[in-house]
Design an enzyme around this catalytic site. Structure first.
Site, PDB file in Angstrom:
ATOM      1  N   ASP A 334       0.861  -1.175   0.000  1.00 47.41           N
ATOM      2  CA  ASP A 334       0.000   0.000   0.000  1.00 47.41           C
ATOM      3  C   ASP A 334       0.904   1.233   0.000  1.00 47.41           C
ATOM      4  O   ASP A 334       2.095   1.127   0.310  1.00 47.41           O
ATOM      5  CB  ASP A 334      -0.896  -0.036   1.240  1.00 47.41           C
ATOM      6  CG  ASP A 334      -1.697   1.235   1.401  1.00 47.41           C
ATOM      7  OD1 ASP A 334      -2.317   1.662   0.409  1.00 47.41           O
ATOM      8  OD2 ASP A 334      -1.697   1.804   2.504  1.00 47.41           O
ATOM      9  N   ASP A 535      -1.678  -0.862   6.163  1.00 50.59           N
ATOM     10  CA  ASP A 535      -1.875  -0.355   7.521  1.00 50.59           C
ATOM     11  C   ASP A 535      -3.286   0.143   7.791  1.00 50.59           C
ATOM     12  O   ASP A 535      -3.604   0.480   8.925  1.00 50.59           O
ATOM     13  CB  ASP A 535      -0.901   0.788   7.803  1.00 50.59           C
ATOM     14  CG  ASP A 535      -1.274   2.056   7.038  1.00 50.59           C
ATOM     15  OD1 ASP A 535      -1.729   1.929   5.882  1.00 50.59           O
ATOM     16  OD2 ASP A 535      -1.110   3.158   7.594  1.00 50.59           O
ATOM     17  N   ASP A 539      -7.111  -1.688   3.582  1.00 50.04           N
ATOM     18  CA  ASP A 539      -6.192  -2.761   3.186  1.00 50.04           C
ATOM     19  C   ASP A 539      -6.646  -4.127   3.700  1.00 50.04           C
ATOM     20  O   ASP A 539      -6.086  -5.150   3.309  1.00 50.04           O
ATOM     21  CB  ASP A 539      -4.776  -2.482   3.724  1.00 50.04           C
ATOM     22  CG  ASP A 539      -4.188  -1.199   3.173  1.00 50.04           C
ATOM     23  OD1 ASP A 539      -4.388  -0.938   1.975  1.00 50.04           O
ATOM     24  OD2 ASP A 539      -3.549  -0.454   3.945  1.00 50.04           O
TER      25      ASP A 539
END
Length: 670
Positions: A334, A535, A539
């Site tokens: 990410d 995080d 996600d």
């Protein structure tokens, strides 16, 4: 009956049925459940040696032979003694594998200084020193305030309500540099208060603290077994019956060869002498082939590996997670909060609606984002408050992860998010507005678009910085042969700029949370073993879809709960260390199996007496028991060598870039 034989008989009997009764109990339980284990082999081997000695002595006495016949009482006692010694050494070694958990338990002090209400400095009471009283940590409740003097360990998780200091969190996060803490900062129980006094409001106690959760994760991880352990269990389940059959075959073969005098050089006078030698070989086979080392090969390595990971701020949630991490071939990152520092700041606000000022745009966006948990939303709301603007609570708030939000601020209907989100609601950018934001996006900045009552109101520009270690860590992963991807919900220009900075060729932009999961599934469909690093809440679907989900410690609870590996700090280096450590653990497990099988491969021919006719070389049962115990100890010691694990070093050229980036960032901050 010779006194020496009688003395041996008397001394061995308590060993056989006293110290050895535990093997009988466990063997009986295993057989009653239709299974067999090493206890069955030990019980059979020692009982055979003891029973055969009794029969041999009785026959010798009846035949009037001197010496009591070929009794082997010492074989039974030595077998039990060696195996118990091996178990003791094994248990001692296992205790060392759990040292990480023991260290975590010892971090939390047993007592805390509880402050009565109103005793905080500046709260109408005294300075708080005399008012605080020592109480057991177990008596604390959420909302209590405790005082933590300099040099003391924090007793609980909570929020600093007064004072400032630096806290050493190395024992939990692995971060060596003390972290500044002031009013409003979160602290973790068990960490060390370095320089100043702190007053902390208790936020979590008991099983809800960070340390308690870490200990539970590590403890649970040591119970979850990788697939390779199931393979070892299948081998062990058929190994015991095979060994018993092999021992009987060895005994029968030697008994037949000697009684028929087919080996003239080894001819025995008397059937009991021939049977004694045959029994010795059969018993040795029965003992040396115990598969206990095979059963220890995996769990001991997993226990040490998870403990080493915990000491470095990396929590593996199971042995199966270690195995999955060792096979990873592709890592998907990410962007926001993972590759970037997530220290977003508003650098510009451009109102596009006639009559709308910059302050009004920020006030509108700050109010809409005041209920958001996303780092971008928090940055916008914090900036609006810092500017002294009125931030009102939004109504009818609805967020769509990865896209934006809709709400009501005052009398206005507000949309905030990316192009796709506004496009869904019939709002689009003009060519002039696109030309205005394109250069900003090309520089890696994030653009948040705002609409009021169905009209495009303006754009808020935010800037973020790459984590200083990002380039070095990604370079290390490339050297490990891992394919790298960046998958972000941000616009393509921003993501492309970031990918170019990091030297990553593969990236996808404008991706929804479900789109990230679909990207992971697409990589899995072409044979990749995928790790997802993230995080945030958005996600979580991809973390669940991936073969290995890795959550950054500073992330949301949802991401941490979904992930298989949790990095207790926000350092990306933990990703490379986690994969490298997992590979080291799996290599150690395979080496342990080599040790376990190696003893059997070398020892079985010696125990069966294959070299006895030609070279008079054989392995008595007592030494076979010692060899079996030594194999178990060797496997445990092999696993303990993982405690000497050293993480991979950053590539030199990246280390230089890292130092340069840190210097640049420091100068900018100054």
């Amino acid at each position: 009956l010779p006194w020496r034989t009688l003395l041996l008989w008397l001394l061995v009997t308590p060993v056989q049925f006293g110290f050895g009764c535990q093997f009988y109990r466990r063997a009986f339980r295993a057989l009653s459940h239709g299974s067999s284990n090493m206890d069955v082999l030990v019980a059979l081997g020692s009982s055979a040696a003891y029973g055969y000695s009794v029969v041999t002595v009785a026959v010798a006495v009846s035949y009037g032979e001197e010496g009591g016949g070929q009794a082997c009482f010492e074989t039974a006692s030595m077998l039990i003694t060696f195996i118990l010694l091996g178990k003791y050494l094994e248990a001692s070694a296992k205790r060392k594998t759990s040292e990480a958990l023991s260290k975590l338990v010892s971090l939390v002090p047993p007592t805390a200084l509880l402050c009565p209400p109103g005793s905080l400095p500046g709260a109408g009471g005294d300075d708080g020193d005399e008012a605080a009283r020592s109480v057991p940590v177990a008596d604390l409740r959420t909302g209590d305030v405790v005082q933590v003097p300099p040099g003391a360990q924090l007793p609980v998780d909570g929020e600093v309500v007064h004072g400032s200091s630096e806290v050493n969190e190395h024992m939990v996060t692995g971060e060596p540099v003390p972290v500044p803490k002031a009013e409003g900062a979160q602290v973790i129980g068990g960490t060390l208060n370095c320089s100043g006094a702190l007053w902390v409001r208790v936020g979590a106690v008991g099983n809800e603290t960070v340390l308690a959760k870490i200990m539970k994760v590590v403890s649970d991880a040591q119970m979850r077994r990788p697939d390779v352990q199931a393979f070892a269990d299948r081998i062990s389940s058929v190994f015991v019956p095979a060994v018993v059959a092999l021992a009987l075959l060895t005994w029968a073969s030697w008994a037949a060869l000697l009684s028929l005098e087919l080996l003239p050089d080894l001819s025995m006078h008397g059937w009991h002498r021939a049977s004694s030698l045959a029994f010795m070989f059969g018993c040795a086979v029965l003992v040396i082939a115990c598969p206990c080392a095979m059963g220890l090969a995996t769990p001991t390595a997993v226990m040490v590996g998870t403990g080493v990971g915990a000491e470095r701020g990396i929590l593996f949630k199971g042995g199966d997670v270690l195995e999955a991490a060792s096979r990873v071939t592709a890592v998907v990152f990410d962007k926001t909060g993972t590759l970037t520092s997530c220290k977003l700041r508003v650098v510009d606000a451009a109102p596009w609606l006639p009559g709308l000022t910059r302050a009004q745009l920020l006030e509108l966006a700050g109010s809409a984002e005041s209920a958001s948990e996303h780092p971008i939303g928090k940055a916008i709301a914090a900036h609006a408050r810092a500017q002294g603007l009125r931030v009102a609570a939004p109504e009818c708030y609805r967020a769509c992860a990865g896209y934006g939000l809709t709400c009501r601020v005052g009398a206005s209907e507000v949309l905030l998010g990316n192009r796709e989100w506004l496009g869904r609601h019939g709002v689009s950018l003009s060519a002039a507005q696109e030309a205005q934001v394109a250069p900003l996006e090309a520089e890696g900045k994030t653009i948040v678009l705002a609409a009021r009552d169905g009209q495009l109101a303006g754009a808020v520009t935010l800037a973020d910085t790459l984590k200083p270690e990002a380039a070095a860590v990604l370079s290390q992963l490339r050297e490990m042969g891992v394919q790298l991807w960046i998958c972000s919900g941000d616009n393509e220009r921003t993501v492309r700029h970031l990918a170019q900075q990091l030297g990553v060729a593969n990236f996808t932009a404008c991706v929804s949370p479900s789109g990230k999961a679909e990207k992971v599934a697409a990589l899995q469909a072409v044979g990749e073993v995928v790790a997802m690093v993230g995080d945030g809440i958005n996600d979580a679907p991809a973390l669940a879809q991936a073969d290995l989900g890795v959550a950054i410690g500073g992330g949301t609870d949802v991401a941490i709960e979904t992930a298989d590996v949790v990095l207790l700090n926000s350092d990306l280096g933990g990703v490379a260390v986690a994969l490298h450590l997992a590979r080291a653990v799996m290599r150690r497990i395979r080496l342990n199996f080599v040790w376990a099988f190696g003893y059997n491969i070398v020892g079985l021919p010696l125990a069966a007496g294959l070299f006895y006719p030609a070279y008079q070389i054989h392995l008595p049962p007592m030494f076979a028991g010692a060899a079996m115990a030594l194999s178990s100890v060797s496997v445990v010691c092999s696993s303990l060598l993982l405690r000497c694990y050293r993480p991979p070093k950053l590539p030199r050229h990246c280390a230089a870039q890292l130092d340069g980036a840190a210097s640049t960032r420091a100068s900018v901050e100054v």
